[in-house]
Design an enzyme around this catalytic site. Sequence first.
Site, PDB file in Angstrom:
ATOM      1  N   ARG A 282      -8.535   9.412   0.107  1.00 56.83           N
ATOM      2  CA  ARG A 282      -9.695   9.340   1.438  1.00 56.83           C
ATOM      3  C   ARG A 282     -10.271   9.795   1.902  1.00 56.83           C
ATOM      4  O   ARG A 282      -9.167  11.155   1.885  1.00 56.83           O
ATOM      5  CB  ARG A 282      -8.535   9.064   2.110  1.00 56.83           C
ATOM      6  CG  ARG A 282      -7.687   7.473   2.406  1.00 56.83           C
ATOM      7  CD  ARG A 282      -6.020   7.547   3.424  1.00 56.83           C
ATOM      8  NE  ARG A 282      -5.060   5.987   3.220  1.00 56.83           N
ATOM      9  CZ  ARG A 282      -4.222   5.610   4.298  1.00 56.83           C
ATOM     10  NH1 ARG A 282      -4.014   6.944   4.900  1.00 56.83           N
ATOM     11  NH2 ARG A 282      -3.954   4.794   4.053  1.00 56.83           N
TER      12      ARG A 282
ATOM     13  N   GLN B  20       1.446   7.364  -1.492  1.00 52.13           N
ATOM     14  CA  GLN B  20       1.683   7.255   0.044  1.00 52.13           C
ATOM     15  C   GLN B  20       3.673   6.588  -0.666  1.00 52.13           C
ATOM     16  O   GLN B  20       3.131   5.782  -2.231  1.00 52.13           O
ATOM     17  CB  GLN B  20       1.286   5.659   0.380  1.00 52.13           C
ATOM     18  CG  GLN B  20      -0.016   6.069   1.376  1.00 52.13           C
ATOM     19  CD  GLN B  20      -0.316   5.060   2.331  1.00 52.13           C
ATOM     20  OE1 GLN B  20      -1.098   3.880   0.642  1.00 52.13           O
ATOM     21  NE2 GLN B  20      -0.760   4.743   3.134  1.00 52.13           N
TER      22      GLN B  20
ATOM     23  N   LYS C 106       2.496  -0.934  15.562  1.00 50.83           N
ATOM     24  CA  LYS C 106       3.413  -0.086  14.921  1.00 50.83           C
ATOM     25  C   LYS C 106       4.925   0.765  15.535  1.00 50.83           C
ATOM     26  O   LYS C 106       4.470   0.890  17.038  1.00 50.83           O
ATOM     27  CB  LYS C 106       2.423   0.819  14.275  1.00 50.83           C
ATOM     28  CG  LYS C 106       2.056   1.872  15.405  1.00 50.83           C
ATOM     29  CD  LYS C 106       0.850   3.198  14.227  1.00 50.83           C
ATOM     30  CE  LYS C 106       0.887   3.766  15.213  1.00 50.83           C
ATOM     31  NZ  LYS C 106      -0.479   4.958  14.869  1.00 50.83           N
TER      32      LYS C 106
END
Length: 578
Positions: free
Chosen positions: A300, A318, A404
């Site tokens: 990213r 991740q 979330k």
Amino acid sequence: MSANVETIRHSASHVMAEAVLRLRPGSKVAIGPAIDDGFYYDFQLSEPIREEDFPAIEKEMRKIIASGAKFERREVSKDEAKQLFAAEPFKLELIEGLEEGTISLYEQDGFVDLCRGPHVESTREIRPDSFKLRSVAGAYWRGDEKRPMLTRLYAYCFASKAELEAHLKLLEEAEKRDNRRLGKELDLFSTHEEAGAGLVYWHPKGGRFRVALENWWRDEHYANGYEILFTPHIGKSWLWETSGHLGFYKEGMYSSMKIDEDDYYIKPMNCPFHIMIYNSNAHSYRDLPLRWAELGTVYRYERSGTLHGLMRVRGFTQDDAHIICTPAQIGDEIAEVLRFSLHMHRTLGFKDIKAYLATRPAGDGAVGAPEMWDTALESLRKAVEKEGLAYEMDEGGGAFYGPKIDIKVKDAIGREWQLTTIQFDFNEPERFDMTYVDSDGQKKRPYMVHRALLGSIERFFGVYLEHTAGAFPLWLSPEHAVVVPVAPTFDEYAKAVEGRLRAAGLRAKADLSDSRMNAKIRDAQNQKVPYVLVVGGREAEEGTVAVRVRGGEQLPPMKVEAFVERAKAKLAEKALDL
RNA sequence: GCCCUUGUAGCUCAGUUGGCAGAGCAUAUCCAUGGUAAGGAUAAGGUCAACGGUUCGAUUCCGUUCGAGGGCUCCA
């Protein structure tokens, strides 16, 4: 009557502004709020301030404090305020944004500032020995890159000298634990500007840690009903257009590369790939829930100024997973993920754990029916309550595609780090037209949840380094034991002990360099090796080792096998002590 | 990206008010070495980030570039 520390900080910021105006007449003032450990004030200075100027500013502040000036509040009309601050462009802008009738001023010692308050009664309530100028930094007016760059002066400020000193000590401790520093000292990882900023190189010892961590991670995932996937690192623009990332996440993605006639993008997320796997088969409700995990390396774009050691990087792995389930299953699934997350954190030795629930953002950018948001939020809230976890609500803090829950842990010196995140996604199942056939024969849309437990392997490594100061529990230590002969005469026995430890699966080495024993012990201790096994005549004769535990404690002499048993037991239970 | 600070040996850092560059650790070689945090000697190691300017002379002063560190709305 002691005012609360926020009020003291804010008042101190006014005092600093006054001091700065005295020393730099003609400077313009902007804003000066209290922050976590002190306060700051933004100025447009008539003449620059550097760190060498701090003592002079502090001295001026102490003069003002000693004067015992009162903080006096006054309410004024908008016009009056504009007149008063005619020479202060930033204040004028702030006044424009305020409602008539809510405008207040505070004045101390002739210095008038637009301010909501509250303040302490007199400057005397600010202790002259409980603040300290910290740094000078640039900051955009209102945080906007297009607006003027102001000079921000930061200061630490507490209610008492003791608290200030305790805080400075904490900062010193934090510096010793800095992941970049430990990464170098313990030879764990490096980054290389010339080869690409924000990209992590794992050295052999960092690799030992990572393999131990990942092996555990995989075992736990299989044991908890997950399957493990491997997916490509790049995907065609079709994939990212379909997922929507090229629409809402483009600034986080690297530019495309052409292969044949098509544009490919390196992945910033793993989810579209997992969905491709899901969509490659028809699914029955009987197949669900699916729990699919991947240690997926993503890339990213992060602005160069934000890169920081292992904590903020451009390429990271991740510990991702996607849970695909029916609406009926969602409650149990969320509860299960949360339980799993807590289990992982507790195994790693984190005790203080807190949850943050983020709800639907305001506006109409959010996707998904309100009922879905409600169901999802309910399942998150119930799961948290079931685990008896402390939590805070972050109203409107969710992403546009779903609510979330973030889990933050406190480290050994009290700092909070976000590791786990559990996110609903109402966007991609629609975009990729994910379906399953329900018991009534109808095609239905499944729920999809993204979750990462450790966040990313790189960042977790950084957090854990700072939490443990590099003194990892045995099972995560790059080296378990170093064998140190008291003199070269015993090199052979040391070598034999090393062989027996290795045969038992321990990460051990004999230090046969030509340093003296004391130096070898010191080196091992500095490298945070859990056990140093000193061997000499007695040990060689009796088949024992003299065990020195990291930290200096010495165990009674024991047979090599006894040591192996002890170490293996600590490994098996992932003990946090040695 | 932008602001401030900063850039000397692999690492940590001295230093030169402008006159051929220093220490400790680490490395290499040699000597020494039997008990829980540094044994000793010698050697090797630097285009003082890069480029340009000022100067008889620049690592030092000035400028530009590159890198690093700290910041960049915890709302008057």
